[in-house]
Scaffold this motif. Structure first.
Motif, PDB file in Angstrom:
ATOM      1  N   GLY A  19       3.675  -0.631   5.826  1.00 27.27           N
ATOM      2  CA  GLY A  19       5.097  -0.938   5.915  1.00 27.27           C
ATOM      3  C   GLY A  19       5.766  -0.326   7.130  1.00 27.27           C
ATOM      4  N   TYR A  20       7.060  -0.552   7.237  1.00 28.77           N
ATOM      5  CA  TYR A  20       7.930   0.092   8.215  1.00 28.77           C
ATOM      6  C   TYR A  20       7.582  -0.231   9.672  1.00 28.77           C
ATOM      7  CZ  TYR A  20      10.116   2.309   4.307  1.00 28.77           C
ATOM      8  OH  TYR A  20      10.801   2.508   3.142  1.00 28.77           O
ATOM      9  N   SER A  21       6.984  -1.397   9.892  1.00 28.88           N
ATOM     10  CA  SER A  21       6.658  -1.767  11.276  1.00 28.88           C
ATOM     11  C   SER A  21       7.884  -1.888  12.168  1.00 28.88           C
ATOM     12  CB  SER A  21       5.844  -3.060  11.308  1.00 28.88           C
ATOM     13  OG  SER A  21       6.517  -4.115  10.669  1.00 28.88           O
ATOM     14  N   PRO A  22       9.088  -2.296  11.661  1.00 33.00           N
ATOM     15  CA  PRO A  22      10.229  -2.388  12.578  1.00 33.00           C
ATOM     16  C   PRO A  22      10.581  -1.076  13.267  1.00 33.00           C
ATOM     17  CG  PRO A  22      10.689  -3.613  10.572  1.00 33.00           C
ATOM     18  CD  PRO A  22       9.430  -2.829  10.321  1.00 33.00           C
ATOM     19  N   VAL A  23      10.402   0.039  12.578  1.00 28.82           N
ATOM     20  CA  VAL A  23      10.693   1.318  13.224  1.00 28.82           C
ATOM     21  C   VAL A  23       9.426   1.952  13.802  1.00 28.82           C
ATOM     22  CG1 VAL A  23      12.854   1.880  12.060  1.00 28.82           C
ATOM     23  CG2 VAL A  23      10.688   2.422  10.930  1.00 28.82           C
ATOM     24  N   ALA A  24       8.307   1.872  13.103  1.00 25.33           N
ATOM     25  CA  ALA A  24       7.074   2.499  13.598  1.00 25.33           C
ATOM     26  C   ALA A  24       6.656   1.904  14.936  1.00 25.33           C
ATOM     27  CB  ALA A  24       5.954   2.341  12.570  1.00 25.33           C
ATOM     28  N   ASN A  25       6.651   0.577  15.034  1.00 26.03           N
ATOM     29  CA  ASN A  25       6.259  -0.056  16.288  1.00 26.03           C
ATOM     30  C   ASN A  25       7.266   0.223  17.397  1.00 26.03           C
ATOM     31  OD1 ASN A  25       4.023  -1.078  15.016  1.00 26.03           O
ATOM     32  ND2 ASN A  25       4.755  -3.183  14.932  1.00 26.03           N
ATOM     33  N   PHE A  26       8.545   0.237  17.038  1.00 24.56           N
ATOM     34  CA  PHE A  26       9.574   0.499  18.044  1.00 24.56           C
ATOM     35  C   PHE A  26       9.411   1.899  18.625  1.00 24.56           C
ATOM     36  CE2 PHE A  26      13.677   2.009  19.484  1.00 24.56           C
ATOM     37  CZ  PHE A  26      14.161   0.943  20.223  1.00 24.56           C
ATOM     38  N   TRP A  27       9.313   2.898  17.754  1.00 24.93           N
ATOM     39  CA  TRP A  27       9.172   4.269  18.252  1.00 24.93           C
ATOM     40  C   TRP A  27       7.901   4.435  19.073  1.00 24.93           C
ATOM     41  CZ3 TRP A  27      10.339   6.028  12.633  1.00 24.93           C
ATOM     42  CH2 TRP A  27      11.727   6.028  12.413  1.00 24.93           C
ATOM     43  N   PRO A  43      10.557  -2.933  -4.248  1.00 27.19           N
ATOM     44  CA  PRO A  43       9.854  -3.947  -5.034  1.00 27.19           C
ATOM     45  C   PRO A  43       8.685  -4.624  -4.332  1.00 27.19           C
ATOM     46  CG  PRO A  43      11.886  -4.864  -4.154  1.00 27.19           C
ATOM     47  CD  PRO A  43      11.878  -3.404  -3.786  1.00 27.19           C
ATOM     48  N   SER A  44       8.567  -4.500  -3.011  1.00 25.93           N
ATOM     49  CA  SER A  44       7.484  -5.190  -2.314  1.00 25.93           C
ATOM     50  C   SER A  44       6.139  -4.550  -2.625  1.00 25.93           C
ATOM     51  CB  SER A  44       7.725  -5.182  -0.803  1.00 25.93           C
ATOM     52  OG  SER A  44       8.832  -5.988  -0.467  1.00 25.93           O
ATOM     53  N   ASN A  45       5.089  -5.327  -2.509  1.00 23.79           N
ATOM     54  CA  ASN A  45       3.762  -4.859  -2.900  1.00 23.79           C
ATOM     55  C   ASN A  45       3.056  -4.047  -1.826  1.00 23.79           C
ATOM     56  OD1 ASN A  45       3.626  -6.024  -5.546  1.00 23.79           O
ATOM     57  ND2 ASN A  45       3.365  -8.028  -4.584  1.00 23.79           N
ATOM     58  N   ASN A  46       3.484  -4.165  -0.566  1.00 15.88           N
ATOM     59  CA  ASN A  46       2.751  -3.533   0.521  1.00 15.88           C
ATOM     60  C   ASN A  46       3.572  -2.574   1.381  1.00 15.88           C
ATOM     61  OD1 ASN A  46      -0.018  -4.960   0.492  1.00 15.88           O
ATOM     62  ND2 ASN A  46       1.423  -6.651   0.363  1.00 15.88           N
ATOM     63  N   SER A  80       2.500   7.644  -4.662  1.00 17.29           N
ATOM     64  CA  SER A  80       3.533   6.858  -5.350  1.00 17.29           C
ATOM     65  C   SER A  80       3.540   5.396  -4.930  1.00 17.29           C
ATOM     66  CB  SER A  80       4.913   7.457  -5.059  1.00 17.29           C
ATOM     67  OG  SER A  80       5.173   7.422  -3.665  1.00 17.29           O
ATOM     68  N   SER A  81       2.707   5.029  -3.973  1.00 14.21           N
ATOM     69  CA  SER A  81       2.735   3.685  -3.404  1.00 14.21           C
ATOM     70  C   SER A  81       2.464   2.598  -4.437  1.00 14.21           C
ATOM     71  CB  SER A  81       1.692   3.576  -2.281  1.00 14.21           C
ATOM     72  OG  SER A  81       1.567   2.246  -1.829  1.00 14.21           O
ATOM     73  N   ARG A  82       3.227   1.532  -4.343  1.00 13.16           N
ATOM     74  CA  ARG A  82       2.978   0.357  -5.188  1.00 13.16           C
ATOM     75  C   ARG A  82       1.608  -0.250  -4.888  1.00 13.16           C
ATOM     76  NH1 ARG A  82       6.617  -2.870  -8.128  1.00 13.16           N
ATOM     77  NH2 ARG A  82       5.943  -5.026  -8.483  1.00 13.16           N
ATOM     78  N   ALA A  83       1.115  -0.028  -3.678  1.00 17.46           N
ATOM     79  CA  ALA A  83      -0.210  -0.526  -3.322  1.00 17.46           C
ATOM     80  C   ALA A  83      -1.300   0.126  -4.168  1.00 17.46           C
ATOM     81  CB  ALA A  83      -0.481  -0.280  -1.838  1.00 17.46           C
ATOM     82  N   LEU A  84      -1.050   1.341  -4.637  1.00  9.49           N
ATOM     83  CA  LEU A  84      -2.014   2.042  -5.498  1.00  9.49           C
ATOM     84  C   LEU A  84      -1.716   1.803  -6.975  1.00  9.49           C
ATOM     85  CD1 LEU A  84      -2.197   5.470  -3.609  1.00  9.49           C
ATOM     86  CD2 LEU A  84      -3.646   3.446  -3.314  1.00  9.49           C
ATOM     87  N   SER A  85      -0.433   1.720  -7.325  1.00 13.29           N
ATOM     88  CA  SER A  85      -0.003   1.455  -8.707  1.00 13.29           C
ATOM     89  C   SER A  85      -0.758   2.318  -9.712  1.00 13.29           C
ATOM     90  CB  SER A  85      -0.162  -0.031  -9.041  1.00 13.29           C
ATOM     91  OG  SER A  85       0.760  -0.812  -8.295  1.00 13.29           O
ATOM     92  N   LEU A  86      -0.759   3.629  -9.468  1.00 17.78           N
ATOM     93  CA  LEU A  86      -1.435   4.550 -10.383  1.00 17.78           C
ATOM     94  C   LEU A  86      -0.709   4.583 -11.723  1.00 17.78           C
ATOM     95  CD1 LEU A  86      -2.185   7.462  -7.902  1.00 17.78           C
ATOM     96  CD2 LEU A  86      -3.749   5.686  -8.697  1.00 17.78           C
ATOM     97  N   ASN A  87      -1.465   4.654 -12.780  1.00 19.46           N
ATOM     98  CA  ASN A  87      -0.911   4.637 -14.135  1.00 19.46           C
ATOM     99  C   ASN A  87      -0.116   5.913 -14.389  1.00 19.46           C
ATOM    100  OD1 ASN A  87      -0.374   4.598 -16.869  1.00 19.46           O
ATOM    101  ND2 ASN A  87      -2.423   3.934 -17.457  1.00 19.46           N
ATOM    102  N   PRO A  88       1.195   5.809 -14.604  1.00 23.22           N
ATOM    103  CA  PRO A  88       2.007   7.023 -14.793  1.00 23.22           C
ATOM    104  C   PRO A  88       1.629   7.813 -16.028  1.00 23.22           C
ATOM    105  CG  PRO A  88       3.294   5.052 -15.269  1.00 23.22           C
ATOM    106  CD  PRO A  88       2.013   4.582 -14.651  1.00 23.22           C
ATOM    107  N   ASP A  89       0.940   7.192 -16.981  1.00 27.83           N
ATOM    108  CA  ASP A  89       0.539   7.910 -18.187  1.00 27.83           C
ATOM    109  C   ASP A  89      -0.639   8.844 -17.932  1.00 27.83           C
ATOM    110  OD1 ASP A  89       2.484   6.605 -19.680  1.00 27.83           O
ATOM    111  OD2 ASP A  89       1.147   4.927 -20.151  1.00 27.83           O
ATOM    112  N   GLU A  90      -1.302   8.680 -16.795  1.00 25.27           N
ATOM    113  CA  GLU A  90      -2.507   9.460 -16.522  1.00 25.27           C
ATOM    114  C   GLU A  90      -2.272  10.649 -15.595  1.00 25.27           C
ATOM    115  OE1 GLU A  90      -5.756   7.085 -15.213  1.00 25.27           O
ATOM    116  OE2 GLU A  90      -5.443   5.521 -16.726  1.00 25.27           O
TER     117      GLU A  90
END
Length: 338
Positions: free
Chosen positions: A84-92, A75-78, A106-116
């Motif tokens: 995202g995923y800084s807790p694992v990306a930064n750790f590794w 549900p988050s926007n970013n 598929s990212s919510r940041a892009l929110s592409l219209n599924p009808d298109e």
């Protein structure tokens, strides 16, 4: 200066979150500073838009192994993006890996219209081809990020995916649809990838039986791990009842371990839910009932150890970490199969 101030003990510079608890007993190498660049933009004329990625790596060191990290939805926007995923990306990255994170269509940041777009909203095939493009363009990525140029080991590559990203990772590791008449049956495995990790990943589709309402009418209906032969660690939370994906409960997310060929390992996170302690981000909507620095630290350390040994067979990090976790049953447990 008061007597109390004179005698007050100074606290050493911190290495970890103060609340990681028993997870501190799982050995890890020393952390280093991390450098990160985003967006790195890869031209992708056959894609709806060019591919934007984030690259994170240790500030020093050479011959860095590579982790391709596939985000989930949520549900988050970013967080379902390169941000995202800084807790694992930064750790590794702090512990010796170069981490590459794309923003899938598929990212919510892009929110592409599924009808298109016929492949919307999950863009399951596009997610897989994003990583094939990245692997084709590793030299270009290094040129766009001069601080890492010549420092990546193109022969030691792993893929990690969380939730929907786990489906992406599993396809690259050999999983595919079990209906030969359906496009999802295409083998999209990637031989350049030598190991993988599935974090709270979708399980076998079983023709739709046991799938949640949002997954039953997607390619997940046909998904099978039977041909997933690449060495893989499957990570599940024993309290992951995520109804968005399944009505089967936590066992659904273990299918990648039980129904694939070995070698495979299964990490079951005690009291873990779909966020596995908070892998997708700090203090986020995805982990409101699952935020735990201790669980997260355990997942960070165990996944790091698995990839070290999977990519460097002489590295004993995984066996050492498993031995440590065996003494910490309140955090989780490991199963292995050859």
């Amino acid at each position: 200066m008061s007597t109390a101030q004179k005698t007050q003990q100074r606290i050493p510079s911190f290495k970890d979150h103060a609340l990681i608890g028993e997870s501190a007993k799982i050995p890890i190498n020393d952390a280093t500073s991390v450098i990160s660049l985003s967006p790195v933009v890869l031209p992708a004329p056959e894609r709806i838009m060019d591919l934007h990625i984030r690259v994170s790596a240790p500030a020093t060191g050479t011959n860095l192994p590579i982790i391709l990290l596939s985000h989930g939805q949520g549900p988050s926007n970013n967080l379902s993006s390169l941000n995202g995923y800084s807790p694992v990306a930064n750790f590794w990255a702090a512990h010796g890996f170069a981490v590459i994170q794309p923003t899938h269509l598929s990212s919510r940041a892009l929110s592409l219209n599924p009808d298109e777009y016929p492949e919307a909203p999950w863009f399951l095939r596009s997610r897989v081809t994003d990583f094939k493009l990245i692997l084709d363009k590793l030299d270009d990525i290094e040129a766009l990020f001069p601080q890492i140029q010549g420092r990546l080991d193109h022969t030691r590559i792993a893929v990690v995916g969380h939730s929907g990203g786990g489906h992406t990772a599993s396809c690259l590791l050999g999983a595919r649809g079990n209906d030969p008449t359906h496009p999802s049956s295409e083998d999209m495995s990637e031989p350049r990838i030598k190991a993988g990790i599935l974090l709270a990943s979708p399980g076998d589709g079983r023709g739709g039986d046991g799938l949640g309402p949002a997954a039953a009418n997607t390619d997940l209906k046909y998904h099978s791990h039977a041909e997933m032969k690449t060495p893989t660690l499957v990570v599940i939370g024993d309290s992951d009842g995520f109804p968005f994906l399944t009505t089967r409960g936590a066992e659904y997310h273990a299918d990648g371990y039980y129904f694939s060929k070995g070698p495979k390992s299964l990490l079951t996170v005690k009291d873990g839910k779909h966020g596995l302690g908070g892998v997708s981000g700090y203090d986020t909507a995805e982990a409101t009932d699952d935020e735990s620095p201790e669980r997260l630290a355990m997942v960070q350390r165990m996944t790091w150890a698995y990839l070290r040994s999977a990519l460097y067979p002489d590295d004993l990090a995984w066996s050492v970490a498993c031995a440590a976790l065996e003494k910490l049953p309140g955090l989780g447990k490991i199963d292995n199969k050859d």
